[in-house]
Design a protein around this motif. Structure first.
Motif, PDB file in Angstrom:
ATOM      1  N   GLU A 170     -21.195   7.759   3.124  1.00 49.72           N
ATOM      2  CA  GLU A 170     -21.248   6.323   3.165  1.00 49.72           C
ATOM      3  C   GLU A 170     -21.917   6.194   1.135  1.00 49.72           C
ATOM      4  O   GLU A 170     -20.975   5.519   0.534  1.00 49.72           O
ATOM      5  CB  GLU A 170     -21.403   5.538   3.628  1.00 49.72           C
ATOM      6  CG  GLU A 170     -21.189   5.753   4.628  1.00 49.72           C
ATOM      7  CD  GLU A 170     -19.966   5.211   5.016  1.00 49.72           C
ATOM      8  OE1 GLU A 170     -19.967   4.208   3.751  1.00 49.72           O
ATOM      9  OE2 GLU A 170     -19.004   5.539   5.670  1.00 49.72           O
ATOM     10  N   ARG A 189     -15.184  11.333  -2.311  1.00 48.14           N
ATOM     11  CA  ARG A 189     -14.284  10.012  -1.764  1.00 48.14           C
ATOM     12  C   ARG A 189     -13.631  11.268   0.340  1.00 48.14           C
ATOM     13  O   ARG A 189     -13.864  11.126   1.150  1.00 48.14           O
ATOM     14  CB  ARG A 189     -13.387   9.380  -1.648  1.00 48.14           C
ATOM     15  CG  ARG A 189     -13.135   8.797  -0.894  1.00 48.14           C
ATOM     16  CD  ARG A 189     -12.157   7.140  -2.113  1.00 48.14           C
ATOM     17  NE  ARG A 189     -12.558   6.417  -3.021  1.00 48.14           N
ATOM     18  CZ  ARG A 189     -11.727   6.389  -3.680  1.00 48.14           C
ATOM     19  NH1 ARG A 189     -10.259   6.306  -3.672  1.00 48.14           N
ATOM     20  NH2 ARG A 189     -12.241   6.518  -5.172  1.00 48.14           N
ATOM     21  N   TYR A 190     -13.044  12.115  -0.109  1.00 41.86           N
ATOM     22  CA  TYR A 190     -12.286  12.479   0.452  1.00 41.86           C
ATOM     23  C   TYR A 190     -12.846  13.685   1.407  1.00 41.86           C
ATOM     24  O   TYR A 190     -12.454  14.466   2.392  1.00 41.86           O
ATOM     25  CB  TYR A 190     -11.088  13.337   0.068  1.00 41.86           C
ATOM     26  CG  TYR A 190     -10.050  12.564  -0.339  1.00 41.86           C
ATOM     27  CD1 TYR A 190     -10.495  11.093  -0.014  1.00 41.86           C
ATOM     28  CD2 TYR A 190      -9.098  13.090  -1.209  1.00 41.86           C
ATOM     29  CE1 TYR A 190      -9.401  10.408  -0.399  1.00 41.86           C
ATOM     30  CE2 TYR A 190      -8.419  11.345  -1.944  1.00 41.86           C
ATOM     31  CZ  TYR A 190      -8.725  10.014  -1.676  1.00 41.86           C
ATOM     32  OH  TYR A 190      -7.400   9.831  -2.233  1.00 41.86           O
ATOM     33  N   TRP A 196     -19.179   8.004  -0.590  1.00 41.05           N
ATOM     34  CA  TRP A 196     -17.643   7.008  -0.887  1.00 41.05           C
ATOM     35  C   TRP A 196     -18.198   5.988  -2.394  1.00 41.05           C
ATOM     36  O   TRP A 196     -17.111   5.932  -2.874  1.00 41.05           O
ATOM     37  CB  TRP A 196     -17.672   6.722   0.641  1.00 41.05           C
ATOM     38  CG  TRP A 196     -16.560   6.149   0.995  1.00 41.05           C
ATOM     39  CD1 TRP A 196     -14.614   6.427   0.962  1.00 41.05           C
ATOM     40  CD2 TRP A 196     -16.347   3.964   0.461  1.00 41.05           C
ATOM     41  NE1 TRP A 196     -14.363   5.020   0.988  1.00 41.05           N
ATOM     42  CE2 TRP A 196     -14.948   3.481   0.450  1.00 41.05           C
ATOM     43  CE3 TRP A 196     -16.943   3.059   0.226  1.00 41.05           C
ATOM     44  CZ2 TRP A 196     -14.479   2.655   0.567  1.00 41.05           C
ATOM     45  CZ3 TRP A 196     -17.247   2.041   0.179  1.00 41.05           C
ATOM     46  CH2 TRP A 196     -15.370   2.068   0.317  1.00 41.05           C
ATOM     47  N   VAL A 208      -8.292   9.929  10.242  1.00 43.23           N
ATOM     48  CA  VAL A 208      -7.321   8.226  10.241  1.00 43.23           C
ATOM     49  C   VAL A 208      -5.677   9.062  11.052  1.00 43.23           C
ATOM     50  O   VAL A 208      -5.337   8.040  11.670  1.00 43.23           O
ATOM     51  CB  VAL A 208      -7.256   8.059   8.738  1.00 43.23           C
ATOM     52  CG1 VAL A 208      -5.931   7.045   8.876  1.00 43.23           C
ATOM     53  CG2 VAL A 208      -8.648   8.035   8.439  1.00 43.23           C
ATOM     54  N   ARG A 235       1.092  -1.490  -0.012  1.00 39.95           N
ATOM     55  CA  ARG A 235       0.325   0.564   0.006  1.00 39.95           C
ATOM     56  C   ARG A 235       0.825   1.154  -0.071  1.00 39.95           C
ATOM     57  O   ARG A 235       0.732   2.090  -0.120  1.00 39.95           O
ATOM     58  CB  ARG A 235      -1.336  -0.315   1.169  1.00 39.95           C
ATOM     59  CG  ARG A 235      -2.147   0.579   0.926  1.00 39.95           C
ATOM     60  CD  ARG A 235      -2.658   1.330   2.597  1.00 39.95           C
ATOM     61  NE  ARG A 235      -3.142   2.808   2.723  1.00 39.95           N
ATOM     62  CZ  ARG A 235      -3.195   3.366   2.915  1.00 39.95           C
ATOM     63  NH1 ARG A 235      -3.415   2.565   4.387  1.00 39.95           N
ATOM     64  NH2 ARG A 235      -3.358   4.576   3.482  1.00 39.95           N
ATOM     65  N   TYR A 241      -2.554  -2.036  -4.859  1.00 33.50           N
ATOM     66  CA  TYR A 241      -3.621  -2.319  -3.729  1.00 33.50           C
ATOM     67  C   TYR A 241      -3.623  -3.931  -3.574  1.00 33.50           C
ATOM     68  O   TYR A 241      -4.338  -3.854  -3.156  1.00 33.50           O
ATOM     69  CB  TYR A 241      -4.432  -1.098  -4.111  1.00 33.50           C
ATOM     70  CG  TYR A 241      -4.298   0.166  -3.146  1.00 33.50           C
ATOM     71  CD1 TYR A 241      -3.284   0.607  -3.228  1.00 33.50           C
ATOM     72  CD2 TYR A 241      -5.841   0.262  -3.096  1.00 33.50           C
ATOM     73  CE1 TYR A 241      -3.405   2.067  -2.804  1.00 33.50           C
ATOM     74  CE2 TYR A 241      -5.178   1.284  -1.974  1.00 33.50           C
ATOM     75  CZ  TYR A 241      -4.416   1.997  -2.108  1.00 33.50           C
ATOM     76  OH  TYR A 241      -4.496   3.620  -1.045  1.00 33.50           O
ATOM     77  N   MET A 254      -2.326  13.051   2.169  1.00 33.34           N
ATOM     78  CA  MET A 254      -2.291  13.141   0.856  1.00 33.34           C
ATOM     79  C   MET A 254      -3.665  13.581   0.254  1.00 33.34           C
ATOM     80  O   MET A 254      -4.116  13.463  -1.077  1.00 33.34           O
ATOM     81  CB  MET A 254      -2.579  11.111   1.234  1.00 33.34           C
ATOM     82  CG  MET A 254      -1.072  10.777   1.849  1.00 33.34           C
ATOM     83  SD  MET A 254       0.307  11.189  -0.035  1.00 33.34           S
ATOM     84  CE  MET A 254      -0.207   9.537  -0.513  1.00 33.34           C
ATOM     85  N   LYS A 255      -4.603  12.962   1.481  1.00 33.83           N
ATOM     86  CA  LYS A 255      -6.121  13.425   0.861  1.00 33.83           C
ATOM     87  C   LYS A 255      -5.804  15.083   0.229  1.00 33.83           C
ATOM     88  O   LYS A 255      -6.648  15.315  -0.867  1.00 33.83           O
ATOM     89  CB  LYS A 255      -7.174  13.616   1.435  1.00 33.83           C
ATOM     90  CG  LYS A 255      -8.147  12.559   2.289  1.00 33.83           C
ATOM     91  CD  LYS A 255      -8.682  12.130   2.960  1.00 33.83           C
ATOM     92  CE  LYS A 255      -9.054  10.484   3.241  1.00 33.83           C
ATOM     93  NZ  LYS A 255      -9.732  10.236   5.065  1.00 33.83           N
ATOM     94  N   PHE A 277      -4.006  15.102  -3.259  1.00 37.42           N
ATOM     95  CA  PHE A 277      -5.200  14.981  -4.128  1.00 37.42           C
ATOM     96  C   PHE A 277      -5.964  16.189  -4.774  1.00 37.42           C
ATOM     97  O   PHE A 277      -6.142  15.338  -5.661  1.00 37.42           O
ATOM     98  CB  PHE A 277      -5.930  13.173  -3.861  1.00 37.42           C
ATOM     99  CG  PHE A 277      -4.823  12.621  -3.857  1.00 37.42           C
ATOM    100  CD1 PHE A 277      -4.255  12.655  -4.594  1.00 37.42           C
ATOM    101  CD2 PHE A 277      -4.294  11.442  -3.037  1.00 37.42           C
ATOM    102  CE1 PHE A 277      -2.431  11.384  -5.020  1.00 37.42           C
ATOM    103  CE2 PHE A 277      -3.241  10.623  -3.123  1.00 37.42           C
ATOM    104  CZ  PHE A 277      -2.295  10.258  -4.003  1.00 37.42           C
ATOM    105  N   ASN A 295      -2.661  10.705   6.026  1.00 39.63           N
ATOM    106  CA  ASN A 295      -3.942  10.250   5.892  1.00 39.63           C
ATOM    107  C   ASN A 295      -4.546  11.713   4.891  1.00 39.63           C
ATOM    108  O   ASN A 295      -4.968  11.915   4.174  1.00 39.63           O
ATOM    109  CB  ASN A 295      -4.979   9.571   5.832  1.00 39.63           C
ATOM    110  CG  ASN A 295      -6.267   8.810   6.306  1.00 39.63           C
ATOM    111  OD1 ASN A 295      -7.172   9.527   5.128  1.00 39.63           O
ATOM    112  ND2 ASN A 295      -6.434   7.718   5.191  1.00 39.63           N
TER     113      ASN A 295
END
Lengths: 212, 10
Positions: A117, A47-48, A120, A56, A5, A162, A63-64, A67, A60
């Motif tokens: 959700e 997603r983010y 997501w 988290v 990962r 992944y 990175m979010k 991106f 995390n």
């Protein structure tokens, strides 16, 4: 965090840096699909959004933020600074054929019935097919700049890495994420054709060209 | 847990 990962994420990071380097070095967005890049913005934003509600780790969160901001910056480069080098007439994939089914899949498959959700799930399904306009464009023009193929290879490697990560997690933590794993396998499979040409041509020092 | 999937992933 296992090595698969970690290197997957690093490969994702590298792909975006290669993309920015390509635009900067050639002073052009030629050969890039605006639709694919716009889909990535949609994916990351959808997603983010939890960056505000869930914590988290620092890794995390950073990175979010990276991106989301880098993908928005690429859109600005394509529609702003380097707009004259963008050719929409070859970027003809119909994204509504991706958005509709992904929205439907997210309404059917999700872990909880809540707005974030379902969003997501939508982002997971959409990411799995977001590269299609770019691959379609490549197929259509039949060639690509070498630097662009390195971008795609790094992006594909991220997805491929992944998969062993999930196998490792299943074995070590006994957890599986059926939505992410299914979409991830589909996404990786989409790169197989590209990888074949990349390994047999580009890495042998030839230009990326598809047979006529 | 399994219910939430791998939400720690990017």
């Amino acid at each position: 965090m296992n090595l698969f990962r970690f290197f997957g994420d690093m490969s994702h990071l590298a792909s975006i840096l290669i993309l920015l380097y390509k635009i900067h070095a050639t002073r052009s967005v030629r050969g890039l699909s605006f639709k694919t890049q716009a889909l990535y913005v949609t994916v990351f934003v959808a997603r983010y959004l939890d960056v505000f509600t869930e914590f988290v780790s620092v890794y995390n969160t950073l990175m979010k933020i990276f991106f989301i901001s880098s993908s928005c910056f690429v859109l600005y480069l394509m529609k702003g600074r380097y707009r004259p080098t963008n050719d929409p007439s070859i970027d003809t994939f119909r994204v509504e054929y991706l958005l509709g089914p992904c929205a439907l899949l997210a309404l059917i498959f999700h872990y909880r019935w809540s707005f974030l959700e379902v969003l997501w799930s939508f982002s997971i399904f959409l990411e799995s097919v977001a590269i299609l306009p770019q691959l379609f464009m490549l197929q259509r023009t039949g060639e690509a700049e070498t630097i662009t193929t390195h971008y795609l290879a790094a992006l594909g490697a991220y997805r491929a890495l992944y998969i062993p990560n999930w196998i490792y997690r299943y074995w070590s933590e006994d957890v599986i994420d059926p939505i992410a794993v299914t979409a991830g396998i589909v996404q990786t499979a989409l790169y197989l054709d590209f990888f074949y040409v990349y390994f047999t041509k580009v890495l042998q020092g030839q230009k990326f060209e598809l047979p006529a | 847990g399994t219910e939430d999937g791998h939400k720690d992933e990017l």
